[in-house]
Structure formats: C-alpha cells, structure tokens
Design a protein around this motif. Structure first.
Motif, PDB file in Angstrom:
ATOM      1  N   ASP A  43       0.839  -1.199   0.000  1.00 21.42           N
ATOM      2  CA  ASP A  43       0.000   0.000   0.000  1.00 21.42           C
ATOM      3  C   ASP A  43       0.873   1.248   0.000  1.00 21.42           C
ATOM      4  N   THR A  44       0.269   2.401   0.172  1.00 23.98           N
ATOM      5  CA  THR A  44       1.030   3.660   0.101  1.00 23.98           C
ATOM      6  C   THR A  44       2.046   3.812   1.232  1.00 23.98           C
ATOM      7  N   ASP A  69       5.359   1.234  -9.393  1.00 22.59           N
ATOM      8  CA  ASP A  69       4.292   1.921  -8.671  1.00 22.59           C
ATOM      9  C   ASP A  69       2.956   1.595  -9.322  1.00 22.59           C
ATOM     10  N   ARG A 120      -0.246   7.811  -6.671  1.00 22.00           N
ATOM     11  CA  ARG A 120       0.268   6.502  -6.244  1.00 22.00           C
ATOM     12  C   ARG A 120      -0.648   5.900  -5.182  1.00 22.00           C
TER      13      ARG A 120
END
Length: 161
Positions: free
Chosen positions: A94-95, A134, A141
């Motif tokens: 995840d981010t 990404d 993103r």
C-alpha cells in the motif's frame, strides 16, 4: 602444446597447418562467445519488457482492491500469476509500503534476495530479475507491486548451444 624447440624443427607444412588450425579455433571460440553474449543480452531485454508489462497489468488489476482495502481481491489477482512458471514471488504494497497481498510459487523460498527495491526499477542477479513498479490511479500513487522472476530459461537456452 608444442615446445619452441620442437616447433622449430617441424617442416613448414606442419607449421602452417598448426597456425591455421590455431587461428580457426580462436575465431570459433570468439564467435561462439559473441553469440552467447548477444543471446543473453537480448533475452534479458525481452524478459524485462515482458515482466514489466505483466507487472503493470497486474498492478492495474490490484488498483481497485488497494483503493477499497480489499486484501482478498488483491490476493486473487496475484493468484493468476501461478500460470507463469517463472514468477517466483509477487508482492503488492500500500502507500505506506506495508505488505498488502502476496503470492509465492509453491516451493519458492520464503524471502528471495533483492525482493525490495526502494524505488521504481529493476535489478538483475545471476538467477533472478527483481522488478518494482508503482501502481497509480489518475496520476496518484495508490501502492506498488514487485515481482521476482526466475531466469533459468536463459541458461536452458544457452545449454542448447
């Protein structure tokens, strides 16, 4: 090999044959090594292109699960990679770079070297390609995907030579 004293005592005809055979052998070795080097380079380039496309498609398919925090759906997307015999491992993060979903080919080691790159890109080792991409939605993103690809097909192809 012939000693210099023995070589000097040979008739000119045998010296010429020896020189021609030595030159032919040298050219054969250089030609074969050039061919193998080109084959390795072109196969690595082709594999990188194919794995990048696969990572981008798989990452796009994981975008919605990342946005909706659906780990089960992301795992199901990664399970489709089992059709590719050379994909050893895939991870979606995840981010925050926390592991979101993963896939490992049965029999693959738990953690493979080069698995985590700090930025988008790739790295080759002797036996593996590590690729990190990404995952973006509308330019933002939402996560990342990394794939570990086994390069054994290169060595199998070279052994055919």
């Amino acid at each position: 090999m012939l000693s210099s004293k023995r070589f000097r005592s040979l008739p000119i005809r045998q010296k010429l044959v020896f020189m021609i055979m030595s030159t032919s052998l040298l050219i054969l070795v250089l030609g074969t090594s050039t061919l193998i080097s080109f084959e390795i380079f072109s196969m690595r380039s082709s594999i990188l292109s194919n794995v990048t496309i696969l990572a981008d498609i798989t990452g796009s398919n994981c975008a919605a699960p990342l946005l909706f925090q659906d780990k089960k759906a992301a795992s199901e997307v990664l399970e489709t990679l089992k059709r590719h015999d050379s994909i050893l491992r895939a991870l979606v993060r995840d981010t925050t770079d926390a592991e979101f979903a993963s896939y490992a080919m049965p029999g693959a080691r738990e953690r493979d070297p080069g698995e985590r790159l700090s930025h988008e890109g790739h790295s080759f080792t002797l036996r593996q390609l590590s690729l990190y991409r990404d995952i973006n939605v509308k330019g933002e993103r939402v996560g990342s995907i990394s794939l570990i690809y086994d390069l054994n097909e290169i060595y199998q192809r070279i052994s055919e030579y």
